[in-house]
Design an enzyme around this catalytic site. Sequence first.
Site, PDB file in Angstrom:
ATOM      1  N   ARG A  48      50.233  53.386  75.039  1.00  0.00           N
ATOM      2  CA  ARG A  48      49.941  51.956  74.903  1.00  0.00           C
ATOM      3  C   ARG A  48      50.407  51.385  73.570  1.00  0.00           C
ATOM      4  NH1 ARG A  48      45.748  49.954  72.715  1.00  0.00           N
ATOM      5  NH2 ARG A  48      44.350  51.639  73.339  1.00  0.00           N
ATOM      6  N   TYR A 102      61.343  28.274  82.972  1.00  0.00           N
ATOM      7  CA  TYR A 102      61.013  29.266  83.993  1.00  0.00           C
ATOM      8  C   TYR A 102      59.565  29.019  84.456  1.00  0.00           C
ATOM      9  CZ  TYR A 102      59.721  33.716  86.026  1.00  0.00           C
ATOM     10  OH  TYR A 102      59.255  34.675  86.879  1.00  0.00           O
ATOM     11  N   ASP A 174      64.417  32.170  75.339  1.00  0.00           N
ATOM     12  CA  ASP A 174      64.431  33.086  76.479  1.00  0.00           C
ATOM     13  C   ASP A 174      65.891  33.263  76.872  1.00  0.00           C
ATOM     14  OD1 ASP A 174      64.483  34.185  79.035  1.00  0.00           O
ATOM     15  OD2 ASP A 174      62.605  33.237  79.648  1.00  0.00           O
ATOM     16  N   LYS A 199      65.802  41.531  84.940  1.00  0.00           N
ATOM     17  CA  LYS A 199      66.998  40.866  85.441  1.00  0.00           C
ATOM     18  C   LYS A 199      68.255  41.605  84.982  1.00  0.00           C
ATOM     19  CE  LYS A 199      63.656  38.198  86.734  1.00  0.00           C
ATOM     20  NZ  LYS A 199      63.249  36.989  86.048  1.00  0.00           N
TER      21      LYS A 199
HETATM   22  C1  LIG Z   1      62.079  36.381  85.617  1.00  0.00           C
HETATM   23  C2  LIG Z   1      62.045  35.579  84.379  1.00  0.00           C
HETATM   24  C3  LIG Z   1      60.953  35.633  83.503  1.00  0.00           C
HETATM   25  C4  LIG Z   1      59.736  36.480  83.782  1.00  0.00           C
HETATM   26  O1  LIG Z   1      60.039  37.832  83.786  1.00  0.00           O
HETATM   27  P1  LIG Z   1      59.193  38.943  84.591  1.00  0.00           P
HETATM   28  O2  LIG Z   1      59.926  40.185  84.253  1.00  0.00           O
HETATM   29  O3  LIG Z   1      59.199  38.563  86.025  1.00  0.00           O
HETATM   30  O4  LIG Z   1      57.809  38.903  84.032  1.00  0.00           O
HETATM   31  C5  LIG Z   1      61.019  34.875  82.352  1.00  0.00           C
HETATM   32  N1  LIG Z   1      62.065  34.070  82.075  1.00  0.00           N
HETATM   33  C6  LIG Z   1      63.111  33.980  82.900  1.00  0.00           C
HETATM   34  C7  LIG Z   1      64.240  33.072  82.543  1.00  0.00           C
HETATM   35  C8  LIG Z   1      63.142  34.711  84.082  1.00  0.00           C
HETATM   36  O5  LIG Z   1      64.191  34.611  84.903  1.00  0.00           O
END
Ligand SMILES: *Cc1c(COP(=O)(O)O)cnc(C)c1O
Length: 381
Positions: A48, A102, A174, A199
Amino acid sequence: MNKRIETKLVHGGEPRPRIAGSVSIPIFQSSTFEYAGEEGYHDIRYIRLNNTPNHLALHEKLAGLENGEAALVTASGMAAISTALLSLLSCGDHLLVQDCLYGGTHDLITKDFPAFGIEVDFVDGNDPGSWRKRLKPNTKAFYVETISNPLLQVTDLKAVVGFAKEHNLVSLVDNTFASPMNFRPPEWGFDLSLHSCTKYLNGHNDIVAGGVIGRAHLIEKIKHRLDHMGGTLDPHTCYLLHRGIKTLAVRMKHQNESALAIANFLQASSTVKRVNYPGLASHPQHGRAQELFDGFSGMLSFELEGDVTDADRFMRRTTLPIVAPSLGGVETLITRPATTSHAGLSADERRQLGISDNLIRVSVGIENTEDLIEDLERAMR
Ligand SMILES: *Cc1c(COP(=O)(O)O)cnc(C)c1O
Protein backbone atom coordinates in the site's frame (compact mmCIF):
# COMPACT_ATOMS: atom_id res chain seq x y z
CA MET A 1 18.22 7.57 -18.74
CA ASN A 2 19.29 10.13 -21.31
CA LYS A 3 17.92 8.47 -24.45
CA ARG A 4 15.03 8.97 -26.88
CA ILE A 5 11.55 8.02 -25.77
CA GLU A 6 11.31 4.72 -27.71
CA THR A 7 14.42 3.50 -25.87
CA LYS A 8 13.25 4.84 -22.51
CA LEU A 9 9.95 2.98 -22.87
CA VAL A 10 11.89 -0.29 -23.06
CA HIS A 11 14.89 0.31 -20.81
CA GLY A 12 14.01 3.22 -18.47
CA GLY A 13 13.61 2.29 -14.79
CA GLU A 14 14.57 -1.36 -15.32
CA PRO A 15 16.28 -2.79 -12.23
CA ARG A 16 20.09 -2.92 -12.48
CA PRO A 17 21.61 -5.38 -11.95
CA ARG A 18 18.84 -7.48 -13.50
CA ILE A 19 17.14 -9.49 -10.77
CA ALA A 20 18.51 -13.03 -11.08
CA GLY A 21 19.26 -12.10 -14.70
CA SER A 22 15.57 -11.77 -15.48
CA VAL A 23 15.03 -9.77 -18.71
CA SER A 24 11.45 -8.99 -17.74
CA ILE A 25 10.91 -7.59 -14.24
CA PRO A 26 9.51 -10.28 -11.91
CA ILE A 27 6.26 -9.71 -10.03
CA PHE A 28 6.95 -9.08 -6.36
CA GLN A 29 3.85 -10.72 -4.96
CA SER A 30 4.71 -9.93 -1.36
CA SER A 31 2.61 -7.58 0.73
CA THR A 32 5.42 -6.86 3.17
CA PHE A 33 9.20 -6.90 3.09
CA GLU A 34 11.87 -7.63 5.66
CA TYR A 35 12.77 -4.56 7.72
CA ALA A 36 15.96 -2.97 6.39
CA GLY A 37 16.34 0.06 8.63
CA GLU A 38 13.57 2.24 7.14
CA GLU A 39 13.05 5.31 9.27
CA GLY A 40 9.58 6.67 8.59
CA TYR A 41 6.12 5.21 8.03
CA HIS A 42 6.11 6.12 4.34
CA ASP A 43 9.37 4.23 3.75
CA ILE A 44 8.31 0.90 5.28
CA ARG A 45 8.19 -1.53 2.39
CA TYR A 46 4.59 -2.61 1.99
CA ILE A 47 2.37 -2.76 -1.10
CA ARG A 48 0.00 0.00 0.00
CA LEU A 49 2.94 2.36 0.50
CA ASN A 50 3.61 2.19 -3.23
CA ASN A 51 7.23 1.14 -2.91
CA THR A 52 7.67 -2.48 -3.97
CA PRO A 53 10.27 -3.04 -6.72
CA ASN A 54 7.38 -3.16 -9.22
CA HIS A 55 6.20 0.31 -8.16
CA LEU A 56 9.69 1.82 -8.04
CA ALA A 57 10.61 0.61 -11.53
CA LEU A 58 7.38 2.03 -12.96
CA HIS A 59 7.85 5.34 -11.16
CA GLU A 60 11.27 5.78 -12.69
CA LYS A 61 10.11 4.69 -16.15
CA LEU A 62 7.10 7.02 -16.13
CA ALA A 63 9.03 10.05 -14.86
CA GLY A 64 11.64 9.53 -17.58
CA LEU A 65 9.07 9.39 -20.39
CA GLU A 66 7.92 12.96 -19.82
CA ASN A 67 11.19 14.25 -18.38
CA GLY A 68 9.45 14.86 -15.07
CA GLU A 69 11.33 14.85 -11.77
CA ALA A 70 9.31 12.02 -10.24
CA ALA A 71 6.21 9.87 -10.74
CA LEU A 72 3.71 7.72 -8.91
CA VAL A 73 1.39 4.96 -10.11
CA THR A 74 -2.11 4.60 -8.69
CA ALA A 75 -5.01 2.16 -8.68
CA SER A 76 -6.82 4.02 -11.50
CA GLY A 77 -6.82 7.28 -13.40
CA MET A 78 -9.45 8.58 -11.00
CA ALA A 79 -7.23 7.61 -8.02
CA ALA A 80 -4.45 9.70 -9.59
CA ILE A 81 -6.76 12.67 -10.22
CA SER A 82 -8.62 12.61 -6.89
CA THR A 83 -5.50 12.00 -4.79
CA ALA A 84 -3.51 14.70 -6.61
CA LEU A 85 -6.27 17.28 -6.22
CA LEU A 86 -6.93 16.36 -2.59
CA SER A 87 -3.21 16.72 -1.86
CA LEU A 88 -3.22 20.28 -3.17
CA LEU A 89 -6.62 21.50 -1.99
CA SER A 90 -8.31 21.60 1.38
CA CYS A 91 -11.45 23.09 2.86
CA GLY A 92 -11.72 26.76 1.86
CA ASP A 93 -9.59 26.48 -1.28
CA HIS A 94 -10.68 27.28 -4.82
CA LEU A 95 -9.87 25.44 -8.07
CA LEU A 96 -10.03 26.64 -11.68
CA VAL A 97 -10.90 23.98 -14.26
CA GLN A 98 -11.51 23.91 -17.99
CA ASP A 99 -15.18 23.60 -18.88
CA CYS A 100 -15.31 20.31 -20.81
CA LEU A 101 -13.82 17.62 -18.58
CA TYR A 102 -13.68 13.82 -18.49
CA GLY A 103 -16.98 12.69 -16.92
CA GLY A 104 -15.47 11.12 -13.79
CA THR A 105 -13.42 14.24 -13.06
CA HIS A 106 -16.41 16.48 -13.72
CA ASP A 107 -18.50 14.49 -11.24
CA LEU A 108 -15.73 14.40 -8.64
CA ILE A 109 -15.35 18.15 -8.55
CA THR A 110 -19.05 19.06 -8.89
CA LYS A 111 -20.60 16.29 -6.74
CA ASP A 112 -17.92 15.48 -4.13
CA PHE A 113 -15.86 18.64 -3.72
CA PRO A 114 -18.68 20.82 -2.33
CA ALA A 115 -18.96 18.46 0.66
CA PHE A 116 -15.22 18.95 1.29
CA GLY A 117 -15.61 22.75 1.19
CA ILE A 118 -13.58 23.04 -2.03
CA GLU A 119 -14.90 25.62 -4.50
CA VAL A 120 -14.62 25.19 -8.27
CA ASP A 121 -15.05 27.56 -11.22
CA PHE A 122 -15.14 26.51 -14.87
CA VAL A 123 -13.32 28.54 -17.51
CA ASP A 124 -13.09 28.36 -21.30
CA GLY A 125 -9.70 26.73 -21.93
CA ASN A 126 -9.41 28.63 -25.19
CA ASP A 127 -10.13 32.10 -23.84
CA PRO A 128 -7.23 33.12 -21.54
CA GLY A 129 -8.57 36.68 -21.38
CA SER A 130 -11.56 35.42 -19.37
CA TRP A 131 -9.58 33.55 -16.70
CA ARG A 132 -8.61 36.48 -14.48
CA LYS A 133 -12.27 37.22 -13.74
CA ARG A 134 -12.60 33.77 -12.13
CA LEU A 135 -9.49 34.11 -9.99
CA LYS A 136 -10.02 34.39 -6.21
CA PRO A 137 -7.68 35.07 -3.29
CA ASN A 138 -8.09 31.39 -2.31
CA THR A 139 -7.44 29.94 -5.81
CA LYS A 140 -4.75 27.27 -5.47
CA ALA A 141 -4.64 25.29 -8.69
CA PHE A 142 -5.57 25.27 -12.38
CA TYR A 143 -6.70 21.94 -13.87
CA VAL A 144 -7.02 21.24 -17.61
CA GLU A 145 -6.88 18.39 -20.13
CA THR A 146 -4.49 18.22 -23.10
CA ILE A 147 -7.19 17.19 -25.57
CA SER A 148 -10.85 17.39 -24.60
CA ASN A 149 -13.36 14.57 -24.87
CA PRO A 150 -15.24 14.03 -27.19
CA LEU A 151 -14.67 17.11 -29.39
CA LEU A 152 -10.87 16.83 -29.31
CA GLN A 153 -10.32 20.50 -28.62
CA VAL A 154 -6.83 21.58 -27.66
CA THR A 155 -6.67 23.88 -24.63
CA ASP A 156 -4.35 26.90 -24.72
CA LEU A 157 -1.80 24.92 -22.71
CA LYS A 158 1.03 27.49 -22.86
CA ALA A 159 -1.32 30.16 -21.55
CA VAL A 160 -2.41 27.85 -18.71
CA VAL A 161 1.20 27.43 -17.56
CA GLY A 162 1.86 31.18 -17.86
CA PHE A 163 -1.29 32.09 -15.97
CA ALA A 164 -0.57 29.55 -13.21
CA LYS A 165 2.99 30.85 -12.78
CA GLU A 166 1.84 34.46 -12.70
CA HIS A 167 -0.75 33.77 -10.00
CA ASN A 168 1.17 31.17 -8.02
CA LEU A 169 -1.19 28.30 -8.83
CA VAL A 170 -0.24 24.66 -9.23
CA SER A 171 -0.86 23.69 -12.87
CA LEU A 172 -2.22 20.20 -13.58
CA VAL A 173 -3.02 18.61 -16.92
CA ASP A 174 -4.74 15.31 -17.65
CA ASN A 175 -2.49 14.06 -20.46
CA THR A 176 -4.31 10.75 -21.03
CA PHE A 177 -5.49 11.50 -24.59
CA ALA A 178 -2.04 12.58 -25.84
CA SER A 179 0.16 10.05 -24.01
CA PRO A 180 3.84 10.85 -23.38
CA MET A 181 4.56 10.01 -27.02
CA ASN A 182 2.63 13.04 -28.28
CA PHE A 183 2.94 15.55 -25.44
CA ARG A 184 5.16 15.85 -22.37
CA PRO A 185 3.67 18.42 -19.96
CA PRO A 186 6.73 18.89 -17.68
CA GLU A 187 8.72 20.04 -20.72
CA TRP A 188 6.21 22.87 -21.17
CA GLY A 189 6.26 23.90 -17.51
CA PHE A 190 3.28 22.03 -16.06
CA ASP A 191 3.72 21.11 -12.40
CA LEU A 192 1.80 17.85 -12.68
CA SER A 193 0.78 15.56 -15.53
CA LEU A 194 -1.94 12.98 -14.85
CA HIS A 195 -2.73 9.80 -16.71
CA SER A 196 -5.34 7.17 -16.86
CA CYS A 197 -2.76 4.46 -17.63
CA THR A 198 -5.81 2.31 -18.41
CA LYS A 199 -5.68 3.95 -21.84
CA TYR A 200 -2.64 4.48 -24.08
CA LEU A 201 0.10 3.78 -21.54
CA ASN A 202 -1.10 0.23 -20.92
CA GLY A 203 -2.77 0.03 -24.30
CA HIS A 204 -4.44 -3.37 -24.13
CA ASN A 205 -7.91 -2.74 -22.67
CA ASP A 206 -7.12 -5.20 -19.88
CA ILE A 207 -6.32 -3.26 -16.69
CA VAL A 208 -7.26 -0.08 -14.82
CA ALA A 209 -4.36 2.07 -13.56
CA GLY A 210 -3.30 5.67 -13.13
CA GLY A 211 -0.20 7.81 -12.92
CA VAL A 212 1.04 11.21 -11.78
CA ILE A 213 4.26 12.71 -13.15
CA GLY A 214 5.85 16.00 -12.16
CA ARG A 215 7.68 18.02 -9.53
CA ALA A 216 9.33 15.87 -6.87
CA HIS A 217 8.04 17.80 -3.84
CA LEU A 218 4.46 17.55 -5.13
CA ILE A 219 4.79 13.86 -5.99
CA GLU A 220 6.03 13.20 -2.45
CA LYS A 221 3.03 15.01 -0.99
CA ILE A 222 0.69 13.02 -3.24
CA LYS A 223 2.44 9.75 -2.31
CA HIS A 224 1.83 10.41 1.38
CA ARG A 225 -1.83 11.12 0.75
CA LEU A 226 -2.09 8.03 -1.50
CA ASP A 227 -0.51 5.94 1.28
CA HIS A 228 -3.35 7.09 3.55
CA MET A 229 -6.21 6.94 1.05
CA GLY A 230 -5.12 3.52 -0.14
CA GLY A 231 -5.41 3.86 -3.93
CA THR A 232 -2.33 1.77 -4.59
CA LEU A 233 -1.71 -0.28 -7.74
CA ASP A 234 -1.17 -3.95 -6.90
CA PRO A 235 2.12 -5.53 -8.08
CA HIS A 236 0.50 -7.84 -10.57
CA THR A 237 -1.22 -4.92 -12.29
CA CYS A 238 2.06 -2.95 -12.05
CA TYR A 239 3.65 -5.77 -14.01
CA LEU A 240 0.95 -5.69 -16.71
CA LEU A 241 1.24 -1.91 -17.01
CA HIS A 242 5.03 -2.18 -17.16
CA ARG A 243 4.74 -4.68 -20.00
CA GLY A 244 2.17 -2.57 -21.85
CA ILE A 245 4.26 0.61 -21.62
CA LYS A 246 7.20 -1.00 -23.43
CA THR A 247 5.26 -1.02 -26.73
CA LEU A 248 3.70 2.46 -26.43
CA ALA A 249 5.89 3.93 -29.21
CA VAL A 250 5.03 1.34 -31.85
CA ARG A 251 1.34 1.41 -30.93
CA MET A 252 1.01 5.18 -30.72
CA LYS A 253 2.84 5.85 -33.99
CA HIS A 254 0.49 3.49 -35.79
CA GLN A 255 -2.55 4.97 -34.03
CA ASN A 256 -1.47 8.55 -34.86
CA GLU A 257 -1.09 7.65 -38.53
CA SER A 258 -4.20 5.53 -38.75
CA ALA A 259 -6.43 8.12 -37.06
CA LEU A 260 -5.18 10.83 -39.43
CA ALA A 261 -5.93 8.63 -42.46
CA ILE A 262 -9.39 7.81 -41.11
CA ALA A 263 -10.09 11.47 -40.29
CA ASN A 264 -9.14 12.40 -43.87
CA PHE A 265 -11.35 9.64 -45.26
CA LEU A 266 -14.30 10.80 -43.13
CA GLN A 267 -13.79 14.43 -44.05
CA ALA A 268 -13.91 13.55 -47.75
CA SER A 269 -17.09 11.50 -47.35
CA SER A 270 -20.38 13.10 -48.45
CA THR A 271 -22.35 11.39 -45.65
CA VAL A 272 -20.18 12.99 -42.94
CA LYS A 273 -21.17 16.42 -41.67
CA ARG A 274 -18.23 17.23 -39.45
CA VAL A 275 -14.98 15.60 -38.27
CA ASN A 276 -13.12 16.53 -35.08
CA TYR A 277 -9.43 15.64 -35.17
CA PRO A 278 -6.57 17.98 -34.19
CA GLY A 279 -4.46 16.67 -37.08
CA LEU A 280 -6.83 18.09 -39.70
CA ALA A 281 -6.11 21.56 -41.06
CA SER A 282 -9.84 22.27 -40.56
CA HIS A 283 -9.52 21.81 -36.77
CA PRO A 284 -9.80 25.16 -34.95
CA GLN A 285 -6.63 24.54 -32.90
CA HIS A 286 -4.64 22.68 -35.56
CA GLY A 287 -1.78 25.21 -35.43
CA ARG A 288 -1.48 24.91 -31.66
CA ALA A 289 -1.59 21.11 -31.86
CA GLN A 290 1.23 21.21 -34.45
CA GLU A 291 3.34 23.39 -32.18
CA LEU A 292 2.82 21.37 -28.98
CA PHE A 293 2.37 17.77 -30.11
CA ASP A 294 4.55 15.17 -31.80
CA GLY A 295 1.41 13.39 -33.05
CA PHE A 296 -2.32 13.98 -32.93
CA SER A 297 -3.37 10.79 -31.12
CA GLY A 298 -5.75 8.01 -32.10
CA MET A 299 -8.96 9.69 -30.95
CA LEU A 300 -11.43 11.32 -33.31
CA SER A 301 -15.13 12.07 -33.43
CA PHE A 302 -17.57 12.85 -36.22
CA GLU A 303 -21.19 13.49 -37.09
CA LEU A 304 -23.00 11.66 -39.85
CA GLU A 305 -25.77 13.27 -41.87
CA GLY A 306 -29.08 12.12 -40.46
CA ASP A 307 -30.33 11.56 -36.93
CA VAL A 308 -29.55 9.41 -33.92
CA THR A 309 -31.18 6.33 -35.49
CA ASP A 310 -28.83 6.63 -38.47
CA ALA A 311 -25.84 6.99 -36.16
CA ASP A 312 -26.89 3.89 -34.20
CA ARG A 313 -27.54 1.91 -37.38
CA PHE A 314 -24.09 2.90 -38.68
CA MET A 315 -22.43 1.76 -35.46
CA ARG A 316 -24.26 -1.58 -35.52
CA ARG A 317 -23.17 -2.16 -39.11
CA THR A 318 -19.46 -1.74 -38.46
CA THR A 319 -17.82 -5.12 -37.89
CA LEU A 320 -14.30 -4.30 -36.66
CA PRO A 321 -14.85 -1.51 -34.11
CA ILE A 322 -16.31 -2.74 -30.84
CA VAL A 323 -19.11 -0.63 -29.39
CA ALA A 324 -17.64 0.07 -25.94
CA PRO A 325 -16.51 2.99 -23.82
CA SER A 326 -12.84 3.60 -22.91
CA LEU A 327 -9.99 4.18 -25.35
CA GLY A 328 -6.33 3.90 -26.16
CA GLY A 329 -6.09 0.12 -26.58
CA VAL A 330 -5.15 -2.11 -29.48
CA GLU A 331 -8.82 -2.77 -30.37
CA THR A 332 -10.72 0.00 -32.16
CA LEU A 333 -13.62 1.12 -29.97
CA ILE A 334 -16.58 3.20 -31.04
CA THR A 335 -19.17 5.00 -28.88
CA ARG A 336 -21.90 7.56 -29.04
CA PRO A 337 -20.89 9.92 -26.16
CA ALA A 338 -24.52 10.96 -25.54
CA THR A 339 -25.19 7.40 -24.34
CA THR A 340 -21.85 6.77 -22.58
CA SER A 341 -19.33 9.34 -21.33
CA HIS A 342 -21.80 12.24 -21.44
CA ALA A 343 -25.02 10.42 -20.56
CA GLY A 344 -24.98 12.16 -17.17
CA LEU A 345 -25.61 15.55 -18.83
CA SER A 346 -28.98 16.71 -20.09
CA ALA A 347 -29.49 17.03 -23.86
CA ASP A 348 -29.41 20.81 -23.31
CA GLU A 349 -26.10 20.74 -21.46
CA ARG A 350 -24.64 18.56 -24.18
CA ARG A 351 -25.85 20.94 -26.88
CA GLN A 352 -24.22 23.85 -25.04
CA LEU A 353 -20.92 21.98 -25.09
CA GLY A 354 -21.36 21.24 -28.81
CA ILE A 355 -21.91 17.50 -28.29
CA SER A 356 -24.77 16.51 -30.58
CA ASP A 357 -26.67 13.31 -29.83
CA ASN A 358 -25.48 11.71 -33.08
CA LEU A 359 -21.80 12.46 -32.47
CA ILE A 360 -19.72 9.27 -32.80
CA ARG A 361 -16.35 8.89 -31.10
CA VAL A 362 -13.69 6.47 -32.30
CA SER A 363 -10.61 5.24 -30.47
CA VAL A 364 -8.50 3.91 -33.32
CA GLY A 365 -6.70 0.66 -32.48
CA ILE A 366 -3.79 -1.02 -34.22
CA GLU A 367 -5.72 -2.95 -36.87
CA ASN A 368 -4.83 -2.37 -40.52
CA THR A 369 -5.91 1.15 -41.51
CA GLU A 370 -7.38 0.10 -44.88
CA ASP A 371 -9.43 -2.63 -43.21
CA LEU A 372 -10.88 -0.05 -40.81
CA ILE A 373 -11.64 2.44 -43.59
CA GLU A 374 -13.31 -0.27 -45.71
CA ASP A 375 -15.41 -1.30 -42.72
CA LEU A 376 -16.53 2.27 -42.01
CA GLU A 377 -17.25 2.84 -45.70
CA ARG A 378 -19.38 -0.32 -45.91
CA ALA A 379 -21.33 0.65 -42.80
CA MET A 380 -21.96 4.14 -44.22
CA ARG A 381 -23.33 2.78 -47.49
C1 LIG B 1 -10.48 7.18 -18.53
C2 LIG B 1 -10.06 8.54 -18.18
C3 LIG B 1 -9.91 8.94 -16.84
C4 LIG B 1 -10.20 8.01 -15.69
O1 LIG B 1 -9.33 6.93 -15.66
P1 LIG B 1 -9.68 5.51 -14.99
O2 LIG B 1 -8.44 4.75 -15.23
O3 LIG B 1 -10.90 4.98 -15.66
O4 LIG B 1 -9.94 5.78 -13.54
C5 LIG B 1 -9.47 10.23 -16.60
N1 LIG B 1 -9.24 11.11 -17.59
C6 LIG B 1 -9.39 10.77 -18.88
C7 LIG B 1 -9.12 11.79 -19.93
C8 LIG B 1 -9.82 9.49 -19.22
O5 LIG B 1 -9.97 9.16 -20.51
